[in-house]
Design a protein around this motif. Structure first.
Motif, mmCIF file in Angstrom:
data_model
loop_
_atom_site.group_PDB
_atom_site.id
_atom_site.type_symbol
_atom_site.label_atom_id
_atom_site.label_comp_id
_atom_site.label_asym_id
_atom_site.label_seq_id
_atom_site.Cartn_x
_atom_site.Cartn_y
_atom_site.Cartn_z
ATOM 1 N N GLU A 139 9.644 18.556 6.063
ATOM 2 C CA GLU A 139 10.446 19.552 6.775
ATOM 3 C C GLU A 139 10.360 20.932 6.134
ATOM 4 O O GLU A 139 10.882 21.914 6.692
ATOM 5 C CB GLU A 139 11.908 19.097 6.814
ATOM 6 C CG GLU A 139 12.119 17.782 7.552
ATOM 7 C CD GLU A 139 13.513 17.222 7.361
ATOM 8 O OE1 GLU A 139 14.280 17.811 6.570
ATOM 9 O OE2 GLU A 139 13.845 16.202 7.997
ATOM 10 N N LEU A 140 9.697 21.018 4.958
ATOM 11 C CA LEU A 140 9.623 22.282 4.230
ATOM 12 C C LEU A 140 8.360 23.058 4.596
ATOM 13 O O LEU A 140 7.410 22.512 5.163
ATOM 14 C CB LEU A 140 9.638 22.010 2.723
ATOM 15 C CG LEU A 140 10.838 21.231 2.186
ATOM 16 C CD1 LEU A 140 10.660 20.959 0.703
ATOM 17 C CD2 LEU A 140 12.138 21.988 2.440
ATOM 18 N N GLN A 141 8.345 24.317 4.250
ATOM 19 C CA GLN A 141 7.153 25.151 4.361
ATOM 20 C C GLN A 141 6.773 25.592 2.953
ATOM 21 O O GLN A 141 7.430 26.447 2.368
ATOM 22 C CB GLN A 141 7.414 26.365 5.263
ATOM 23 C CG GLN A 141 7.582 26.008 6.734
ATOM 24 C CD GLN A 141 7.706 27.227 7.621
ATOM 25 O OE1 GLN A 141 8.213 28.274 7.202
ATOM 26 N NE2 GLN A 141 7.225 27.111 8.846
ATOM 27 N N LEU A 142 5.715 24.980 2.426
ATOM 28 C CA LEU A 142 5.310 25.224 1.053
ATOM 29 C C LEU A 142 4.101 26.150 0.986
ATOM 30 O O LEU A 142 3.312 26.232 1.927
ATOM 31 C CB LEU A 142 4.965 23.899 0.358
ATOM 32 C CG LEU A 142 6.049 22.814 0.369
ATOM 33 C CD1 LEU A 142 5.550 21.578 -0.363
ATOM 34 C CD2 LEU A 142 7.339 23.333 -0.253
ATOM 35 N N ARG A 143 3.951 26.823 -0.148
ATOM 36 C CA ARG A 143 2.784 27.668 -0.382
ATOM 37 C C ARG A 143 2.038 27.236 -1.644
ATOM 38 O O ARG A 143 1.122 27.913 -2.092
ATOM 39 C CB ARG A 143 3.206 29.124 -0.516
ATOM 40 C CG ARG A 143 3.993 29.413 -1.792
ATOM 41 C CD ARG A 143 4.447 30.847 -1.857
ATOM 42 N NE ARG A 143 4.900 31.201 -3.195
ATOM 43 C CZ ARG A 143 5.546 32.329 -3.488
ATOM 44 N NH1 ARG A 143 5.839 33.183 -2.518
ATOM 45 N NH2 ARG A 143 5.906 32.603 -4.734
ATOM 46 N N ALA A 144 2.428 26.099 -2.208
ATOM 47 C CA ALA A 144 1.893 25.656 -3.495
ATOM 48 C C ALA A 144 0.391 25.389 -3.424
ATOM 49 O O ALA A 144 -0.100 24.797 -2.458
ATOM 50 C CB ALA A 144 2.615 24.405 -3.972
ATOM 51 N N THR A 145 -0.323 25.814 -4.461
ATOM 52 C CA THR A 145 -1.731 25.440 -4.564
ATOM 53 C C THR A 145 -1.863 23.999 -5.038
ATOM 54 O O THR A 145 -2.761 23.279 -4.612
ATOM 55 C CB THR A 145 -2.478 26.364 -5.551
ATOM 56 O OG1 THR A 145 -1.809 26.327 -6.829
ATOM 57 C CG2 THR A 145 -2.498 27.789 -5.043
ATOM 58 N N THR A 146 -0.946 23.576 -5.908
ATOM 59 C CA THR A 146 -0.998 22.217 -6.448
ATOM 60 C C THR A 146 0.413 21.668 -6.612
ATOM 61 O O THR A 146 1.324 22.371 -7.033
ATOM 62 C CB THR A 146 -1.693 22.190 -7.828
ATOM 63 O OG1 THR A 146 -3.012 22.708 -7.707
ATOM 64 C CG2 THR A 146 -1.783 20.760 -8.357
ATOM 65 N N THR A 147 0.565 20.394 -6.279
ATOM 66 C CA THR A 147 1.804 19.667 -6.541
ATOM 67 C C THR A 147 1.487 18.510 -7.472
ATOM 68 O O THR A 147 0.597 17.705 -7.179
ATOM 69 C CB THR A 147 2.425 19.129 -5.247
ATOM 70 O OG1 THR A 147 2.765 20.223 -4.395
ATOM 71 C CG2 THR A 147 3.681 18.313 -5.549
ATOM 72 N N ILE A 148 2.163 18.426 -8.605
ATOM 73 C CA ILE A 148 1.970 17.347 -9.567
ATOM 74 C C ILE A 148 3.168 16.404 -9.487
ATOM 75 O O ILE A 148 4.306 16.815 -9.689
ATOM 76 C CB ILE A 148 1.829 17.903 -11.004
ATOM 77 C CG1 ILE A 148 0.578 18.781 -11.119
ATOM 78 C CG2 ILE A 148 1.764 16.756 -12.014
ATOM 79 C CD1 ILE A 148 0.419 19.458 -12.471
ATOM 80 N N LEU A 149 2.876 15.148 -9.165
ATOM 81 C CA LEU A 149 3.919 14.125 -9.066
ATOM 82 C C LEU A 149 3.699 13.114 -10.175
ATOM 83 O O LEU A 149 3.006 12.111 -9.999
ATOM 84 C CB LEU A 149 3.866 13.453 -7.693
ATOM 85 C CG LEU A 149 3.985 14.384 -6.475
ATOM 86 C CD1 LEU A 149 3.819 13.592 -5.195
ATOM 87 C CD2 LEU A 149 5.308 15.139 -6.488
ATOM 88 N N ALA A 150 4.264 13.381 -11.325
ATOM 89 C CA ALA A 150 4.060 12.532 -12.495
ATOM 90 C C ALA A 150 5.110 11.426 -12.508
ATOM 91 O O ALA A 150 6.200 11.584 -13.040
ATOM 92 C CB ALA A 150 4.130 13.358 -13.778
ATOM 93 N N GLY A 151 4.771 10.316 -11.889
ATOM 94 C CA GLY A 151 5.656 9.159 -11.843
ATOM 95 C C GLY A 151 4.861 7.955 -11.395
ATOM 96 O O GLY A 151 3.823 8.091 -10.738
ATOM 97 N N CYS A 152 5.298 6.783 -11.727
ATOM 98 C CA CYS A 152 4.544 5.569 -11.395
ATOM 99 C C CYS A 152 4.383 5.393 -9.889
ATOM 100 O O CYS A 152 5.369 5.398 -9.151
ATOM 101 C CB CYS A 152 5.247 4.336 -11.969
ATOM 102 S SG CYS A 152 5.198 4.242 -13.768
ATOM 103 N N GLY A 153 3.128 5.241 -9.457
ATOM 104 C CA GLY A 153 2.868 4.977 -8.052
ATOM 105 C C GLY A 153 3.300 6.077 -7.114
ATOM 106 O O GLY A 153 3.608 5.825 -5.944
ATOM 107 N N SER A 154 3.283 7.332 -7.569
ATOM 108 C CA SER A 154 3.773 8.430 -6.731
ATOM 109 C C SER A 154 2.887 8.691 -5.518
ATOM 110 O O SER A 154 3.324 9.332 -4.559
ATOM 111 C CB SER A 154 3.900 9.714 -7.562
ATOM 112 O OG SER A 154 2.649 10.080 -8.129
ATOM 113 N N LEU A 155 1.638 8.210 -5.537
ATOM 114 C CA LEU A 155 0.738 8.392 -4.397
ATOM 115 C C LEU A 155 0.717 7.184 -3.472
ATOM 116 O O LEU A 155 -0.052 7.151 -2.508
ATOM 117 C CB LEU A 155 -0.688 8.689 -4.887
ATOM 118 C CG LEU A 155 -0.876 9.960 -5.709
ATOM 119 C CD1 LEU A 155 -2.343 10.166 -6.039
ATOM 120 C CD2 LEU A 155 -0.326 11.178 -4.963
#
Length: 237
Positions: free
Chosen positions: A139-155
């Protein structure tokens, strides 16, 4: 196929990631679209870091302090940046800050109980017993070049009836992030902390350097970390 770490394949006794930078794309069309969107965009290099804390995170106190200190140092060294630590790293605070960030960096636990009939219910555990769901991110509008999701099984996610893989990968990319870095499977705490606190470097450099650490050469220590989206994006730290 989405959960297979192809970058850990060996070619002539050398891991593919050592030979080449590796990133994954949900489709060729989505990759072309990401690169077209990025052309001509100006960024302010704003960094958002979020690291919630609490009993349900089960993080060793020494490792928690180590991560918090690393985040504080990054916050001091990098301007502009927003730092949400401990009780301040709520889902609402992150939702409010994410649209202004050029790099989003979460270090938290991913909820492993994904409803197969509702894969967008995938969530990150946040402070104040809150959840940041994949559905909320879309629901957001992001402009990030990279998002880092450091957590187990985040993908991790689930296939939809149309064979699309739904979860945080799609959510952040559909919301506007050019790339998403996270983990395909459960990772060891002893690995995720040193790797995730250095991921502001190029992903390939971070992982190949970590392979050289004594006792960390085996893929079980680093292969779960994968980059989806436009692998050519950079973030100046």
């Amino acid at each position: 196929m989405y959960r297979i770490p192809l970058h850990a394949l060996k070619l002539n006794d050398q891991y593919l990631l050592v030979r080449n930078p590796v990133s994954y794309s949900l489709s060729l069309l989505s990759l072309v679209g990401l690169r077209a969107t990025r052309e001509g965009e100006a960024t302010s290099n704003e960094l958002l870091m979020a690291f919630p804390a609490g009993r349900r995170f089960h993080l060793d106190p020494v490792e928690q302090e180590r991560c918090e200190q690393a985040f504080r140092e990054l916050h001091q060294e990098h301007s502009p940046s927003t730092l949400l630590l401990g009780v301040h790293a709520t889902a609402q605070a992150c939702v409010q800050a994410m649209p202004e960030a050029d790099l989003i960096y979460f270090l938290s636990h991913a909820d492993a109980t994904i409803d197969p009939l509702d894969p967008l219910s995938a969530a990150f555990l946040m402070a104040d017993n809150g959840l940041l769901t994949a559905r909320r991110v879309t629901e957001l509008q992001l402009r990030a070049t990279t998002t880092i999701l450091a957590g187990c099984g985040s993908l991790q996610g689930r296939n939809s009836p149309t064979d699309d893989y739904l979860g945080f990968i799609n959510s952040f990319i559909l919301a506007g992030s050019q790339s998403v870095l996270g983990t395909l499977h459960t990772v060891l705490q002893e690995d995720i902390v040193p790797i995730s606190t250095n991921l502001l470097q190029l992903v390939r450099e971070t992982l190949t350097e970590y392979m050289r650490v004594p006792g960390r050469a085996e893929p079980k220590h680093w292969a779960s970390f994968a980059l989806y989206g436009d692998g050519s994006v950079t973030f100046d730290v």
